[in-house]
Design a protein around this motif. Structure first.
Motif, mmCIF file in Angstrom:
data_model
loop_
_atom_site.group_PDB
_atom_site.id
_atom_site.type_symbol
_atom_site.label_atom_id
_atom_site.label_comp_id
_atom_site.label_asym_id
_atom_site.label_seq_id
_atom_site.Cartn_x
_atom_site.Cartn_y
_atom_site.Cartn_z
ATOM 1 N N MET A 15 -20.064 30.675 -2.099
ATOM 2 C CA MET A 15 -20.944 29.464 -2.044
ATOM 3 C C MET A 15 -21.735 29.315 -0.796
ATOM 4 O O MET A 15 -22.889 29.002 -0.724
ATOM 5 N N ARG A 16 -20.995 29.659 0.456
ATOM 6 C CA ARG A 16 -21.594 29.356 1.766
ATOM 7 C C ARG A 16 -22.601 30.315 1.998
ATOM 8 O O ARG A 16 -23.711 30.048 2.511
ATOM 9 N N PRO B 101 -25.783 27.748 -0.452
ATOM 10 C CA PRO B 101 -25.160 26.495 0.421
ATOM 11 C C PRO B 101 -25.490 25.220 -0.298
ATOM 12 O O PRO B 101 -24.762 24.418 0.442
ATOM 13 N N VAL B 102 -26.394 25.245 -1.015
ATOM 14 C CA VAL B 102 -26.466 23.975 -1.666
ATOM 15 C C VAL B 102 -25.995 24.378 -3.245
ATOM 16 O O VAL B 102 -26.959 24.856 -3.994
ATOM 17 N N TYR B 103 -24.906 24.191 -3.784
ATOM 18 C CA TYR B 103 -24.432 24.553 -4.964
ATOM 19 C C TYR B 103 -24.673 23.687 -5.921
ATOM 20 O O TYR B 103 -24.499 22.447 -5.586
ATOM 21 N N HIS B 104 -25.016 23.799 -7.302
ATOM 22 C CA HIS B 104 -25.189 22.822 -8.090
ATOM 23 C C HIS B 104 -24.335 23.109 -9.525
ATOM 24 O O HIS B 104 -24.487 24.313 -9.885
ATOM 25 N N LEU C 207 -21.813 20.892 -0.811
ATOM 26 C CA LEU C 207 -22.182 21.789 0.713
ATOM 27 C C LEU C 207 -20.894 22.267 1.124
ATOM 28 O O LEU C 207 -19.970 21.599 1.131
ATOM 29 N N SER C 208 -21.003 23.374 1.533
ATOM 30 C CA SER C 208 -19.711 24.191 2.081
ATOM 31 C C SER C 208 -19.951 24.706 3.478
ATOM 32 O O SER C 208 -19.074 25.190 3.893
ATOM 33 N N ARG C 209 -21.238 24.756 4.033
ATOM 34 C CA ARG C 209 -21.019 25.426 5.430
ATOM 35 C C ARG C 209 -20.776 24.179 6.512
ATOM 36 O O ARG C 209 -21.234 22.927 6.104
ATOM 37 N N LYS D 256 -24.753 13.116 -7.016
ATOM 38 C CA LYS D 256 -23.418 13.142 -6.279
ATOM 39 C C LYS D 256 -23.479 14.603 -5.481
ATOM 40 O O LYS D 256 -23.688 15.468 -6.111
ATOM 41 N N VAL D 257 -22.902 14.394 -4.544
ATOM 42 C CA VAL D 257 -22.840 15.686 -3.545
ATOM 43 C C VAL D 257 -21.240 15.636 -2.988
ATOM 44 O O VAL D 257 -20.778 14.691 -2.474
ATOM 45 N N LEU D 258 -20.616 16.896 -3.246
ATOM 46 C CA LEU D 258 -19.287 17.200 -2.554
ATOM 47 C C LEU D 258 -19.487 17.848 -1.555
ATOM 48 O O LEU D 258 -19.949 18.666 -1.353
ATOM 49 N N LEU D 259 -18.587 17.166 -0.466
ATOM 50 C CA LEU D 259 -18.641 18.088 0.912
ATOM 51 C C LEU D 259 -17.417 18.699 1.039
ATOM 52 O O LEU D 259 -16.257 17.818 0.925
#
Ligand code: HEM
Length: 394
Positions: A24-25, A29-32, A41-43, A305-308
């Protein structure tokens, strides 16, 4: 190359999400996730920037994926508020939840560790999570809040029920909901009792704390003080239990580093940070976008919705050289296991204290152990990751 698919509810992925999080990173980096309707977001740099921008990345719609709503949640749970309500609540509780009050707990934590661990000395083994890691934080929180000794066992059992997990429904189930309601009622009674006759405890300090706002001096209502006590229970029990479980498993897998810690306990402070970086007990924090955001060529719409993924950020090679290597001597500036910015974990100092003292007392009595992986079991919700049972052989 297989299609990239990450599902925070999938227990198989959860066993080892790191290869997926790396992809993902690197690749998205913007995974949906279409099916579950969230972005991720993973970075490290992106998660850090999002944590520092609560105006755009709102907590008011909930931060746990299965509990997130399309309307603001309301209520006084600080974790689920944005400024200015968050600022007022955090200022008020910080007047009561002081570093001094936490530091005073060290002797209590040490004595409690001894009480829990000593019966296993000379035995063949025990369940490190169920017999120790789960017991320690719930009793520490009771002590911190000022729960009467006569009520402690009842409160501990209620806390256990509040974390009841049901297959397919996670933490959202009737058993846990009813337990949280009973705890809330209990804390309301206790807060009222402190108003009538103050004591030298956190609950009294909570009802006495004041902050000046544009509308004059403000104190916590009984409901808000009880909500905060409930937040301490939910934020400070599960997570610390997982931290200690990870510590036990990681040190068994790295016996050389375990021996170094047993020989030199001054390494423990850094070791706790590395354990938190390497296996974040709470690796996912949810947010809702208050405006459209463009990142890495992707547009995320307002309301999304955004997961950090703090747990993925902590393994970002862009920040940590050899990020997948566990090294209790690693030098680093920080990690995201406690979040960052205005919601940075209020209990971080207590968690660090419990981690350090819990490990020191363990290593003093049991310098060597093996994990019985056959009988170990994981616990998993969208925000908590770690062991539920971790039998060790001495
Ligand atoms: C290893 C143990 C712990 C971990 C990994 C952890 C993790 C976190 C994280 C990631 C957040 C930020 C959530 C977000 O940004 O949405 C947070 C917030 C919080 N934590 Fe912890 N926590 C731990 C222990 C504790 C303890 C022991 C307490 C209390 C005694 C506690 C109380 C809180 C509270 C009250 C907040 C909300 C702060 C705010 O919204 O301003 N936590 N924690």
């Amino acid at each position: 190359m297989t299609e990239l698919y990450w599902d925070p509810f999938d227990p198989t992925i959860d066993l080892d999400p790191y290869p997926l999080w790396r992809r993902m990173r690197d690749e998205q980096p913007v995974y949906h996730n279409d099916k579950l309707g969230f972005h991720a977001l993973s970075r490290y740099a992106d998660v850090e920037a999002a944590c520092r921008d609560p105006r755009t990345f709102s907590s008011a719609y909930g931060t746990v994926l299965e509990l997130m709503t399309s309307e603001p949640m309301g209520g006084g749970m600080m974790l689920f508020t944005d400024p200015p309500a968050h600022t007022t609540l955090r200022t008020l509780v910080s007047r009561a939840f002081t570093p001094r009050r936490i530091a005073l707990l060290e002797d209590y934590v040490r004595a409690l560790c001894a009480e829990l661990l000593e019966p296993h000395v000379g035995g063949g083994g025990f369940d490190y999570v169920q017999d120790f890691a789960v017991q320690l934080p719930s009793r520490v929180i009771s002590e911190l809040i000022g729960v009467d000794p006569a009520d402690r066992e009842e409160v501990r059992e209620e806390i256990d029920r509040a974390f009841h997990i049901e297959e397919g429904r996670g933490v959202v189930n009737e058993v846990s909901f009813a337990a949280m309601m009973r705890l809330h009622a209990y804390f309301c009674d206790q807060v009222e009792a402190r108003r009538r006759s103050p004591r030298d405890d956190l609950m009294t300090a909570l009802v006495e704390a004041e902050v000046s706002t544009g509308e004059g001096v403000r104190r916590l209502t009984t409901g808000e003080a009880a909500d905060f006590a409930g937040l301490l229970v939910s934020g400070g029990t599960e997570t610390v239990a997982r931290l200690l479980g990870w510590a036990c498993a990681l040190l068994a897998a790295h016996p050389g580093q375990r021996a170094a810690l047993a020989a030199d306990p001054s390494l423990l402070r850094n070791a706790v940070e590395e354990i938190l970086r390497y296996e974040a007990p709470s690796p996912v924090q949810g947010r809702t976008l208050t405006r459209e955001v463009r990142l890495h060529g992707t547009t995320i719409p307002a309301g999304a919705k955004v997961l950090l993924l703090t747990g993925a950020a902590n393994r970002d090679e862009r920040v940590f050289a050899g990020a997948d290597r566990f090294d209790v001597r690693r030098h680093f500036d920080g990690h995201l296991a406690f979040g960052l910015g205005i919601h940075f974990c209020l209990g971080a100092a207590l968690a660090r204290l419990e981690g350090r003292v819990g490990l020191a007392e363990t290593l003093r009595r049991f310098p060597v152990w093996d994990v019985d992986h056959e009988r170990a079991a994981r616990l998993h919700s969208s925000t908590v990751r770690g062991y539920d049972r971790l039998p060790i052989v001495l």
